[in-house]
Design a protein around this motif. Structure first.
Motif: not given
Length: 549
Positions: A143-144, A223-230, A232-239
């Motif tokens: 979950r992110v 929360p840790a970022p999900i680097e493959d899904y991050t 400059s305009r989209v940041l995905t991190m642990e929910y």
């Protein structure tokens, strides 16, 4: 503002209207602000003006909301009523359509939304002026939370920053307030802060750094970022699932041991500031959550602060001086941290710092928030003509938020006691850090360079001594001016002695009876008297008129 571009004319007009609207308020006058009581008519009027400014900034859009939030961390610029009003600024915006979210995520990640995520909720959890957050689930079932930047916001912010830069340079050049507060410098700091918030890759990096630095604090979670899904305009991190600290009931706090949580949170922030030199600068209660497993989660790392090693040393000493009630040392470390202006009065500054620290020392532990004391020191320094680094005001605001969170977790918490309690541990960590392999290697290299260059420097000094070429520069009084002054004094003394001699001689000649008389008295004696009188008049005229130049 002669350089204003036509495309920014509308924005210049709106900013100029804002300045004119608030130009005669206490925000600009700044006189006697420390004497205004909140419950007095003047205090209520100031609070209303502050709320009006906050509303006007909100109406101008995201750039000015962020500017207001930055100004809320600057007690050296604004009175308390304005700090309170601007700290409550929030973005009143509608979420942008989900179709645009899909387009941005797909263009940034390079794949369709359905390929990257197993689920992606169309309704955002929160919407702000710079972006909005959606809950999602990755293909591996994690979950992110996905933060997506609002379309076109970067271009709008850049245009606003250019307009603000024009205004700031104009005010610095044409107004006394601009020359005093250096608005262009403040706006450059603001530009860096906003551009960091617009770069989600940087924010992801901040999450990684903070997680690493706080790994030794088991009750804290980042929360840790999900680097493959991050990008400059989209940041995905642990929910993170949790409850805001402000919404916790006393029963919940007893179950999770709020005392230990408060102590660990304060210790973690002292380490961030005084050891790591990198800290989460916006820990207001909305950014600190109590998770389901009883930990405190720190979220939203858009605003961070950096502290240099030299500043860390002074900050540690300053915090200890304030918490221990040592005003002279607190004033000394403020002066070391700051840059005095021409009008800086050190004696008055030390006296006012002593009054401030004495107020804290006389208060009870429950009434002594160290964050408030640091903010008041920043404001006091500005009033006395001492320019402190903006990081100190940001630090004070951070500590003030910690005071509030700590008291919510543990109503009996004493921030000052916690600072003193953890000071020894902080010093030990700083000592260990200074003995790290990197620092030791740097010291060895510097020593090696000194040893290599020392013979050459000694030879150069000895050669100059042998050739009588050593010159010592002394910054003393201009000898020409000094000689002119000495000569002027010598001339006055000589002239005074001559006049005295004429008067004494005339008095002695009065005893000599001669046929030559003036005004019925011996003539020669009267001539001497008249010469002495004329000389006295000339000497007085020279002293009264020529010596003023």
């Amino acid at each position: 503002m002669e350089s204003a571009e036509p495309k920014h004319l509308k924005r210049h007009t709106q900013i100029a209207w804002l300045l004119v609207r608030h130009a005669r308020s206490d925000l600009v006058q700044g006189a006697g602000l420390d004497e205004v009581v909140a419950d007095s008519p003047a205090g209520r009027e100031m609070a209303a003006e502050a709320e009006s400014l906050a509303a006007d900034l909100e109406s101008l859009g995201p750039t000015f909301v962020k500017l207001g939030q930055l100004l809320s961390t600057r007690p050296d610029l604004l009175p308390p009523a304005y700090l309170t009003a601007l700290a409550r600024l929030h973005d009143k915006v509608e979420p942008f359509p989900f179709a645009e979210v899909e387009q941005i995520v797909a263009s940034e990640l390079g794949v369709r939304l359905s390929k990257a995520f197993a689920e992606f909720e169309s309704t955002p959890l929160a919407a702000a002026s710079l972006g909005q957050v959606h809950r999602a689930r990755l293909r591996d079932d994690r979950r992110v939370a996905v933060k997506v930047q609002r379309p076109g916001v970067r271009e709008r912010v850049m245009a606003d920053l250019e307009a603000l830069d024009d205004i700031g340079r104009f005010l610095d050049s044409h107004t006394e307030a601009g020359r005093r507060y250096e608005f262009a410098r403040l706006l450059e700091e603001f530009r860096r802060s906003v551009l960091r918030e617009l770069d989600y890759i940087q924010e992801g990096g901040h999450l990684v750094t903070l997680r690493r630095n706080l790994a030794t604090f088991p009750r804290l979670f980042v929360p840790a970022p999900i680097e493959d899904y991050t990008t400059s305009r989209v940041l995905t991190m642990e929910y993170v699932t949790g409850t805001k600290v402000t919404a916790l009931s006393p029963i919940v706090l007893q179950e999770v041991n709020g005392v230990e949580l408060a102590e660990e949170l304060v210790a973690a922030y002292l380490k961030q500031i005084l050891v790591d030199g990198f800290f989460h600068a916006d820990p207001h209660p909305g950014n600190v959550l109590l998770t389901e497993d009883g930990r405190l989660a720190l979220i939203d790392l858009g605003m961070i602060g950096h502290v240099t090693p030299r500043m860390q040393d002074y900050l540690l000493q300053l915090l200890l001086s304030v918490s221990d009630g040592r005003p002279d040392e607190a004033a000394t470390y403020c002066i070391k941290l700051g840059r005095p202006r021409e009008a800086f009065n050190e004696a008055d500054f030390r006296r006012r710092v002593a009054d401030l620290v004495a107020q804290n020392r006389d208060a009870t532990a429950e009434e002594m928030p160290v964050g408030r004391a640091v903010l008041e020191l920043a404001w006091l320094s500005a009033e006395c003509g001492l320019r402190l680094p903006p990081e100190l005001a940001m630090l004070g605001k951070t500590l003030l938020h910690l005071d509030e969170i700590g008291r919510r977790l543990d109503p009996g918490a004493s921030p000052n006691a916690m600072v003193r309690q953890h000071s020894a541990s902080i010093m030990q960590q700083r000592l260990v850090q200074s003995l790290s392999p990197g620092n030791l290697l740097s010291g060895v290299l510097e020593t090696k360079e000194l040893a290599e260059r020392l013979p050459e420097r000694l030879n150069r000094i000895l050669d100059r001594l042998a050739n009588n070429e050593i010159a010592i520069k002394v910054d003393a009084i201009d000898e020409n001016v000094l000689m002119v002054g000495v000569q002027k004094v010598a001339n006055r003394i000589t002239m005074g002695l001559l006049l005295a001699a004429l008067i004494i001689g005339a008095a002695m000649l009065m005893q000599v009876d001669t046929t030559f008389r003036l005004f019925g008295y011996p003539g020669l004696a009267m001539i001497f008297f008249l010469l002495a009188g004329a000389g006295g008049v000339v000497l007085m005229a020279m002293i009264l008129f020529r010596d003023k130049k």
